[in-house]
Design a protein around this motif. Sequence first.
Motif, PDB file in Angstrom:
ATOM      1  N   ASN A  30      38.197  42.491  33.657  1.00 41.34           N
ATOM      2  CA  ASN A  30      39.072  41.616  32.826  1.00 41.34           C
ATOM      3  C   ASN A  30      40.207  40.897  33.498  1.00 41.34           C
ATOM      4  O   ASN A  30      40.875  39.816  32.888  1.00 41.34           O
ATOM      5  CB  ASN A  30      39.734  42.318  31.751  1.00 41.34           C
ATOM      6  CG  ASN A  30      38.577  42.460  30.623  1.00 41.34           C
ATOM      7  OD1 ASN A  30      38.309  41.483  29.755  1.00 41.34           O
ATOM      8  ND2 ASN A  30      38.423  43.642  30.421  1.00 41.34           N
ATOM      9  N   GLY A  31      40.270  41.340  34.781  1.00 37.83           N
ATOM     10  CA  GLY A  31      41.548  40.626  35.771  1.00 37.83           C
ATOM     11  C   GLY A  31      42.830  40.827  35.169  1.00 37.83           C
ATOM     12  O   GLY A  31      43.616  39.852  35.450  1.00 37.83           O
ATOM     13  N   ILE A  32      43.142  41.821  34.450  1.00 37.27           N
ATOM     14  CA  ILE A  32      44.710  42.031  34.016  1.00 37.27           C
ATOM     15  C   ILE A  32      45.063  43.163  34.835  1.00 37.27           C
ATOM     16  O   ILE A  32      44.432  44.211  34.997  1.00 37.27           O
ATOM     17  CB  ILE A  32      44.437  42.452  32.529  1.00 37.27           C
ATOM     18  CG1 ILE A  32      43.897  40.984  31.791  1.00 37.27           C
ATOM     19  CG2 ILE A  32      45.993  42.821  31.986  1.00 37.27           C
ATOM     20  CD1 ILE A  32      43.686  41.615  30.413  1.00 37.27           C
ATOM     21  N   VAL A  43      39.175  50.078  35.969  1.00 34.95           N
ATOM     22  CA  VAL A  43      37.913  49.397  35.968  1.00 34.95           C
ATOM     23  C   VAL A  43      37.643  48.411  34.874  1.00 34.95           C
ATOM     24  O   VAL A  43      37.521  47.183  35.266  1.00 34.95           O
ATOM     25  CB  VAL A  43      36.671  50.431  35.816  1.00 34.95           C
ATOM     26  CG1 VAL A  43      35.171  49.504  35.779  1.00 34.95           C
ATOM     27  CG2 VAL A  43      36.715  51.471  37.087  1.00 34.95           C
ATOM     28  N   ILE A  44      37.811  48.673  33.695  1.00 37.51           N
ATOM     29  CA  ILE A  44      37.678  47.766  32.685  1.00 37.51           C
ATOM     30  C   ILE A  44      38.944  46.777  32.666  1.00 37.51           C
ATOM     31  O   ILE A  44      38.561  45.519  32.486  1.00 37.51           O
ATOM     32  CB  ILE A  44      37.693  48.521  31.268  1.00 37.51           C
ATOM     33  CG1 ILE A  44      36.041  49.254  31.328  1.00 37.51           C
ATOM     34  CG2 ILE A  44      37.649  47.644  30.093  1.00 37.51           C
ATOM     35  CD1 ILE A  44      36.138  50.275  29.945  1.00 37.51           C
ATOM     36  N   VAL A  45      39.889  47.185  32.759  1.00 41.36           N
ATOM     37  CA  VAL A  45      41.078  46.244  32.579  1.00 41.36           C
ATOM     38  C   VAL A  45      41.470  45.266  33.817  1.00 41.36           C
ATOM     39  O   VAL A  45      41.459  44.069  33.766  1.00 41.36           O
ATOM     40  CB  VAL A  45      42.377  47.215  32.468  1.00 41.36           C
ATOM     41  CG1 VAL A  45      43.592  46.203  32.476  1.00 41.36           C
ATOM     42  CG2 VAL A  45      42.334  48.124  31.084  1.00 41.36           C
ATOM     43  N   ARG A  93      43.712  42.325  25.000  1.00 42.67           N
ATOM     44  CA  ARG A  93      43.915  41.457  23.774  1.00 42.67           C
ATOM     45  C   ARG A  93      45.504  41.375  23.964  1.00 42.67           C
ATOM     46  O   ARG A  93      46.430  42.251  23.892  1.00 42.67           O
ATOM     47  CB  ARG A  93      43.252  41.797  22.407  1.00 42.67           C
ATOM     48  CG  ARG A  93      41.828  41.769  22.272  1.00 42.67           C
ATOM     49  CD  ARG A  93      41.560  42.398  20.933  1.00 42.67           C
ATOM     50  NE  ARG A  93      40.224  42.493  20.789  1.00 42.67           N
ATOM     51  CZ  ARG A  93      39.392  43.246  21.107  1.00 42.67           C
ATOM     52  NH1 ARG A  93      39.742  44.260  21.922  1.00 42.67           N
ATOM     53  NH2 ARG A  93      38.122  43.385  20.935  1.00 42.67           N
ATOM     54  N   GLY A  94      45.922  39.886  23.546  1.00 44.17           N
ATOM     55  CA  GLY A  94      47.384  40.008  23.360  1.00 44.17           C
ATOM     56  C   GLY A  94      47.738  40.519  22.084  1.00 44.17           C
ATOM     57  O   GLY A  94      47.099  40.888  21.185  1.00 44.17           O
TER      58      GLY A  94
END
Length: 328
Positions: A105-107, A99-101, A69-70
């Motif tokens: 989430n493509g971040i 894995v999650i990030v 999240r921003g």
Amino acid sequence: MTRLGMTVPFDNVPLGEQRDRFVELEDAGYTDLWSAEAMGADAFTPLALASVWTPSMRLGTAIVPAFTRGPALLAQSVGALAQAAPGRFTLGLGTSSDVIVERWNGIDFDRPYYQVRDMVRFLRASLTGDKVSAEVNGTSIKGFRLGVVPSEPVPIHIAALREGMLALAGREADGVILNWLAASDVPTVTKIVHDAAEGAGRPDPQNVEVVARLFVAVTEDRDTVMALGRHAIAAYLNVPVYRAFHEWLGRGEQLGEMWRLWGEGDRKAALEAILDSVVDELIIWGSAGTCREHLDAYVDAGVTTPVVALLPFGYDERAAARALAAAG
């Protein structure tokens, strides 16, 4: 044991149908509800429901990723939930994993230490209602003012595995959140937290809260625990951040063959290479009374808030939650 938490929401039950389950926990004597965030519900929605369903319980996130999240949106989510449950909400923030990030989430999972440190500092400032301009891991935030200011300060806990993040929690957070460790590992990690708090000149270094998310199976079916426990351990401990954590803790020899075989793509052999002793160390299992004794061992080692995460190993999880509370 003065506090006892439960991980929510429960799997395989629609979120809107879990009110009775939450209320049962409150009635049984659980003090805390802690949410997680991976591929199921987000961390905030179950706690927003719990703020109304269970008005006496403390609510916490274990954890919200600092990347997904921003800064302004995260402050809004924290401020809104803190207003919904005044004085009862604790934010648990952490790096999460690549894995999650990255994959989900493509971040970019870039400089995670600085992402957490800077996000904690930004949130501290913004939750006062002041206008904030800041740098969060190289990104400029300009002139943000939060419109949902909590009536009371929101404790911020940092999820930590190794020295850098553990020390950051000691210096700058109200608590630390631990995950996937044995009771015997607790003194190793809490010493770093408390030493860092003392080095930062905090008035009572020992008062940094230690929350531990602990995986529990209330069953005496050893074969099932060993089989399914290996799957749970492999799913986590092959993630790079958890592998590094357990190498640091000294389990390189115990887990090395599992890591080698997993890396070669032989998942079946990798699971078979996980020793029974590792399952016994990392998963709390047995009768409700035996499980409570194991939870107490974590408390004796330095955990102040054990948070149960029930593993779905074929028993009645609802009855197990009640039995765990009653066994204390």
